[in-house]
Write a protein that holds these residues in place. Structure first.
Motif, mmCIF file in Angstrom:
data_model
loop_
_atom_site.group_PDB
_atom_site.id
_atom_site.type_symbol
_atom_site.label_atom_id
_atom_site.label_comp_id
_atom_site.label_asym_id
_atom_site.label_seq_id
_atom_site.Cartn_x
_atom_site.Cartn_y
_atom_site.Cartn_z
ATOM 1 N N GLY A 91 42.605 45.219 33.028
ATOM 2 C CA GLY A 91 43.584 44.251 33.725
ATOM 3 C C GLY A 91 42.748 43.220 34.357
ATOM 4 O O GLY A 91 41.496 42.981 34.140
ATOM 5 N N LEU A 92 43.363 42.618 35.604
ATOM 6 C CA LEU A 92 42.550 41.327 36.117
ATOM 7 C C LEU A 92 41.601 42.146 37.370
ATOM 8 O O LEU A 92 42.059 43.310 38.146
ATOM 9 N N GLY A 93 40.375 41.643 37.573
ATOM 10 C CA GLY A 93 39.652 42.055 38.743
ATOM 11 C C GLY A 93 38.710 41.023 39.047
ATOM 12 O O GLY A 93 38.752 39.960 38.686
ATOM 13 N N LEU A 94 38.087 41.335 40.151
ATOM 14 C CA LEU A 94 37.229 40.384 40.870
ATOM 15 C C LEU A 94 35.548 40.773 40.779
ATOM 16 O O LEU A 94 35.555 42.028 40.301
ATOM 17 N N SER A 95 34.737 39.657 40.536
ATOM 18 C CA SER A 95 33.288 40.060 40.801
ATOM 19 C C SER A 95 32.710 38.979 41.711
ATOM 20 O O SER A 95 33.412 37.930 42.234
ATOM 21 N N THR A 96 31.577 39.431 42.445
ATOM 22 C CA THR A 96 31.086 38.390 43.398
ATOM 23 C C THR A 96 29.478 38.103 43.142
ATOM 24 O O THR A 96 28.853 38.639 42.651
ATOM 25 N N ARG A 97 29.215 36.881 43.411
ATOM 26 C CA ARG A 97 27.812 36.448 43.476
ATOM 27 C C ARG A 97 27.190 35.730 44.521
ATOM 28 O O ARG A 97 27.921 34.798 45.268
ATOM 29 N N TYR A 123 31.999 43.252 54.658
ATOM 30 C CA TYR A 123 32.747 42.818 53.211
ATOM 31 C C TYR A 123 31.951 43.480 51.866
ATOM 32 O O TYR A 123 32.715 44.128 51.019
ATOM 33 N N SER A 124 30.724 43.493 52.126
ATOM 34 C CA SER A 124 29.810 44.334 51.081
ATOM 35 C C SER A 124 30.408 45.825 51.115
ATOM 36 O O SER A 124 30.394 46.405 49.969
ATOM 37 N N ARG A 125 30.362 46.405 52.123
ATOM 38 C CA ARG A 125 30.676 47.873 52.352
ATOM 39 C C ARG A 125 32.157 48.028 51.824
ATOM 40 O O ARG A 125 32.225 49.016 51.185
ATOM 41 N N ALA A 126 32.961 47.141 52.073
ATOM 42 C CA ALA A 126 34.488 47.320 51.614
ATOM 43 C C ALA A 126 34.411 47.082 50.125
ATOM 44 O O ALA A 126 35.329 47.796 49.521
ATOM 45 N N THR A 127 33.786 46.182 49.444
ATOM 46 C CA THR A 127 33.862 45.999 47.992
ATOM 47 C C THR A 127 32.924 46.928 47.116
ATOM 48 O O THR A 127 32.955 47.060 46.007
ATOM 49 N N ARG A 128 31.942 47.527 47.865
ATOM 50 C CA ARG A 128 31.007 48.239 47.055
ATOM 51 C C ARG A 128 31.641 49.433 46.094
ATOM 52 O O ARG A 128 32.248 50.114 46.732
ATOM 53 N N GLY A 129 31.218 49.302 45.041
ATOM 54 C CA GLY A 129 31.787 50.527 43.970
ATOM 55 C C GLY A 129 33.075 49.844 43.494
ATOM 56 O O GLY A 129 33.385 50.626 42.463
ATOM 57 N N ASN A 130 33.780 48.871 43.775
ATOM 58 C CA ASN A 130 34.971 48.325 43.583
ATOM 59 C C ASN A 130 34.693 46.897 42.873
ATOM 60 O O ASN A 130 35.437 46.708 41.953
ATOM 61 N N VAL A 131 34.112 46.178 43.441
ATOM 62 C CA VAL A 131 33.715 44.801 42.950
ATOM 63 C C VAL A 131 32.408 44.494 42.671
ATOM 64 O O VAL A 131 31.556 44.692 43.484
ATOM 65 N N PRO A 132 31.993 44.289 41.343
ATOM 66 C CA PRO A 132 30.524 44.078 41.067
ATOM 67 C C PRO A 132 30.012 43.127 41.761
ATOM 68 O O PRO A 132 30.619 41.882 42.225
ATOM 69 N N ALA A 133 28.818 43.017 42.716
ATOM 70 C CA ALA A 133 28.151 41.721 43.421
ATOM 71 C C ALA A 133 26.784 41.702 42.943
ATOM 72 O O ALA A 133 26.021 42.902 42.583
ATOM 73 N N GLU A 134 26.487 40.523 42.948
ATOM 74 C CA GLU A 134 25.026 40.235 42.690
ATOM 75 C C GLU A 134 24.605 39.397 43.833
ATOM 76 O O GLU A 134 25.145 38.246 44.092
ATOM 77 N N VAL A 135 23.428 39.872 44.325
ATOM 78 C CA VAL A 135 22.803 39.239 45.493
ATOM 79 C C VAL A 135 21.583 38.726 44.917
ATOM 80 O O VAL A 135 20.672 39.327 44.354
ATOM 81 N N VAL A 136 21.442 37.311 45.108
ATOM 82 C CA VAL A 136 20.591 36.247 44.589
ATOM 83 C C VAL A 136 19.813 35.332 45.547
ATOM 84 O O VAL A 136 20.492 34.882 46.159
ATOM 85 N N LEU A 137 18.462 35.616 45.583
ATOM 86 C CA LEU A 137 17.785 34.685 46.497
ATOM 87 C C LEU A 137 17.441 33.385 45.759
ATOM 88 O O LEU A 137 16.837 33.484 44.572
ATOM 89 N N VAL A 138 17.655 32.311 46.340
ATOM 90 C CA VAL A 138 17.668 31.064 45.521
ATOM 91 C C VAL A 138 16.773 30.194 46.305
ATOM 92 O O VAL A 138 16.462 30.259 47.637
ATOM 93 N N ASP A 139 15.984 29.388 45.626
ATOM 94 C CA ASP A 139 15.146 28.340 46.148
ATOM 95 C C ASP A 139 15.952 27.202 46.842
ATOM 96 O O ASP A 139 17.023 26.985 46.490
ATOM 97 N N GLU A 140 15.291 26.345 47.831
ATOM 98 C CA GLU A 140 15.783 25.309 48.103
ATOM 99 C C GLU A 140 15.913 24.296 47.213
ATOM 100 O O GLU A 140 15.078 24.060 46.348
ATOM 101 N N ASP A 141 17.217 23.422 47.343
ATOM 102 C CA ASP A 141 17.299 22.336 46.159
ATOM 103 C C ASP A 141 16.306 21.205 46.551
ATOM 104 O O ASP A 141 16.200 20.751 47.492
#
Length: 141
Positions: A91-97, A123-141
């Motif tokens: 069904g419907l679900g969430l993911s985060t980046r 928030y990360s702790r509450a969603t861990r294992g339930n909502v896929p999360a990708e943590v990305v270090l990005v460079d300055e624009d």
């Protein structure tokens, strides 16, 4: 939880095409359904934007707390969170980046801070294992 430090209450009327307000009236927003969900893309916000906003603020606070504990300056850092709503077989679900800019630090140190913040953030702790999360270090624009 045995030691509640703060609670917030909000109420929704009309679901995704209605209104939401916090019990203290500091937040009172109209909601609109995005075109991607079959709506008219009206002027209001939506639950995914609200969740992304709260998550970004919470994660950034966790990043600052971790850095402060290690005596590292991250005053010019920024965190953006993208919340996606999609459909799969269940069904419907969430993911985060979670994207973070941490200027002035080498990538290894910045990534260590992000990983520690992801462990600390409620928030990360509450969603861990339930909502896929990708943590990305990005460079300055």
């Amino acid at each position: 939880m045995s030691n509640v430090l703060y609670s917030a209450t909000s109420t929704a009327w009309g679901g995704r095409d209605g209104r939401v307000a916090s019990s203290d009236n500091r937040l009172d927003l109209q909601l609109s359904i995005p075109k991607g969900l079959g709506g008219d893309d009206g002027p209001g916000t939506n639950p995914e934007q609200l969740f992304a906003t709260g998550y970004a603020a919470c994660f950034h606070s966790a990043l600052k707390a971790v850095a402060r504990g290690r005596k590292i300056d991250v005053k010019d850092s920024a965190v953006s969170v993208t919340v996606s709503l999609g459909r799969d077989d269940a069904g419907l679900g969430l993911s985060t980046r979670i994207e973070a800019q941490v200027p002035g630090l080498d990538r290894a140190t910045a990534q260590e801070l992000l990983d520690a913040a992801h462990e600390m953030c409620p928030y990360s702790r509450a969603t861990r294992g339930n909502v896929p999360a990708e943590v990305v270090l990005v460079d300055e624009d």
